[in-house]
Design a protein around this motif. Structure first.
Motif, mmCIF file in Angstrom:
data_model
loop_
_atom_site.group_PDB
_atom_site.id
_atom_site.type_symbol
_atom_site.label_atom_id
_atom_site.label_comp_id
_atom_site.label_asym_id
_atom_site.label_seq_id
_atom_site.Cartn_x
_atom_site.Cartn_y
_atom_site.Cartn_z
ATOM 1 N N GLU A 89 0.828 -1.210 0.000
ATOM 2 C CA GLU A 89 0.000 0.000 0.000
ATOM 3 C C GLU A 89 0.864 1.263 0.000
ATOM 4 O OE1 GLU A 89 -3.318 0.367 -0.419
ATOM 5 O OE2 GLU A 89 -3.466 -1.790 -0.697
ATOM 6 N N ILE A 154 -1.829 5.396 3.965
ATOM 7 C CA ILE A 154 -2.591 4.245 3.465
ATOM 8 C C ILE A 154 -4.090 4.493 3.640
ATOM 9 C CG2 ILE A 154 -3.089 1.795 3.884
ATOM 10 C CD1 ILE A 154 -0.071 1.518 4.649
ATOM 11 N N THR A 160 -5.321 7.191 -1.498
ATOM 12 C CA THR A 160 -5.548 5.904 -0.851
ATOM 13 C C THR A 160 -6.303 4.949 -1.776
ATOM 14 O OG1 THR A 160 -6.533 4.780 1.054
ATOM 15 C CG2 THR A 160 -7.691 6.709 0.245
ATOM 16 N N SER A 161 -6.072 3.662 -1.579
ATOM 17 C CA SER A 161 -6.818 2.665 -2.359
ATOM 18 C C SER A 161 -8.186 2.380 -1.726
ATOM 19 C CB SER A 161 -6.006 1.371 -2.495
ATOM 20 O OG SER A 161 -5.785 0.806 -1.219
#
Length: 184
Positions: A89, A154, A160-161
């Motif tokens: 990440e 993260i 951010t994912s």
């Protein structure tokens, strides 16, 4: 007699609800943020599986740079898999591969295996760095200002994912000053 019994049950239910509403923040978080307040919380799901619940705590002092992120896992994971996922990440956020790998190796030395219901908390205090806790007990501290930006990014970075979780954590408020994001 029935009225008295109902009245007592009503008072007991009210007391129970009040205790839930005024539940205190975990003591170790409260001590670090002096005092702590929840900024937001949400859950991370992956392919429909509930992975963990996340809660972002901030200091009650306005614009204070200290904050904490608590992750309560809903699945079991090894400490190594948590460290590896953290590394991946970080790289997605643009952290150089060598730096992310180094931090990942450092995390792998102390992150424990977690079972469903257990939590890991990371608390950032400027000039001290990031302190990790497992079930409220200190694990390790990583000094410096670069690590927390990569680690907490993260969840809190704009890239951010997990943008939905970021939105839930931040609520209607700004991210911590560490992220130097302009805020309305």
């Amino acid at each position: 007699m029935k009225i008295q019994f109902l009245f007592i049950r009503l008072i007991a239910a009210t007391c129970l609800m009040c205790s839930l509403v005024y539940a205190r923040e975990p003591e170790y978080i409260n001590e670090a943020l002096n005092p702590a307040k929840v900024q937001g919380s949400g859950k991370l799901t992956w392919w429909g599986l509930h992975v963990y619940d996340a809660t972002l705590y901030r200091s009650a002092i306005h614009h204070s740079p200290e904050f904490a992120l608590d992750l309560r896992y809903q699945k079991s994971f090894s400490g190594n898999s948590i460290a590896n996922r953290t590394t991946e990440e970080m790289k997605k956020l643009g952290v150089p591969d060598a730096q992310a790998q180094g931090w990942g190796k450092q995390l792998a030395t102390f992150l424990p295996n977690v079972e469903s219901g257990q939590n890991i908390t990371a608390i950032y205090i400027p000039k001290q760095g990031t302190t990790f806790y497992f079930e409220g007990k200190p694990l390790a501290q990583i000094p410096g200002a670069d690590f927390p930006k990569a680690f907490f990014g993260i969840w809190l970075d704009q890239k951010t994912s997990a943008p939905k979780l970021r939105e839930q954590l931040l609520g209607q408020n700004c991210p911590p000053p560490l992220f130097q994001e302009t805020c309305n």
